[in-house]
Design a protein around this motif. Structure first.
Motif, short mmCIF file in Angstrom:
data_model
loop_
_atom_site.label_atom_id
_atom_site.label_comp_id
_atom_site.label_asym_id
_atom_site.label_seq_id
_atom_site.Cartn_x
_atom_site.Cartn_y
_atom_site.Cartn_z
N ASN A 36 0.81 -1.22 0.00
CA ASN A 36 0.00 0.00 0.00
C ASN A 36 0.84 1.27 0.00
O ASN A 36 0.44 2.26 -0.59
N ASP A 37 2.00 1.26 0.69
CA ASP A 37 2.80 2.48 0.71
C ASP A 37 3.37 2.80 -0.68
O ASP A 37 3.51 3.96 -1.05
N ASN A 64 0.44 4.32 -2.57
CA ASN A 64 0.26 5.71 -2.14
C ASN A 64 1.30 6.62 -2.77
O ASN A 64 0.99 7.75 -3.16
N LYS A 73 0.50 9.68 -5.25
CA LYS A 73 0.95 11.05 -4.96
C LYS A 73 1.70 11.63 -6.16
O LYS A 73 1.52 12.79 -6.53
N SER A 119 -7.15 10.16 -4.62
CA SER A 119 -6.92 9.29 -3.47
C SER A 119 -6.53 7.90 -3.95
O SER A 119 -6.58 7.59 -5.13
N THR A 120 -6.12 7.07 -2.99
CA THR A 120 -5.85 5.67 -3.26
C THR A 120 -6.70 4.86 -2.30
O THR A 120 -6.73 5.15 -1.11
#
Length: 112
Positions: free
Chosen positions: A61-62, A65, A69, A80-81
């Motif tokens: 997930n990071d 993200n 971004k 958004s994610t």
């Protein structure tokens, strides 16, 4: 082993007992050249507003993200994610696809 980890199991009288290590359910990082991302637009349940949606990302997930971004910054819009997808406000299919290709991803543009 951290002392906080020891609090999560019951006491054992076996002197050779070792608690099992939990497996991480985080997906491995797959290189961009081996990923095929689908870029499309969606209007449903958004009050008539259009969002560009990127599907098919494989990884933690990071990393998702971070990619989200980057796309939001380069397009100059919000987004958004969530649920393994990147949502970018507005119809930016071509721009998002070219940015992803520059980053090394294989991209398919959906007409939907």
């Amino acid at each position: 082993m951290d002392w906080k980890d020891k609090l999560s199991f019951a006491y054992s009288t076996n002197p050779d007992f070792k608690p099992e290590e939990e497996e991480s359910n985080e997906p491995e990082i797959v290189p961009p050249s081996k990923q095929k991302l689908i870029v499309g637009i969606e209007r449903k349940n958004r009050g008539g507003k259009v969002v560009t949606i990127v599907k098919g990302f494989v990884g933690p997930n990071d990393e998702l993200n971070k990619l989200g971004k980057t796309l939001k910054t380069k397009c100059g819009v919000g987004g958004s994610t969530k649920d393994g997808e990147i949502l970018i406000q507005g119809d930016h299919r071509q721009k998002v696809a070219s940015i992803l290709q520059d980053l090394g991803y294989k991209v398919v543009i959906s007409g939907k």
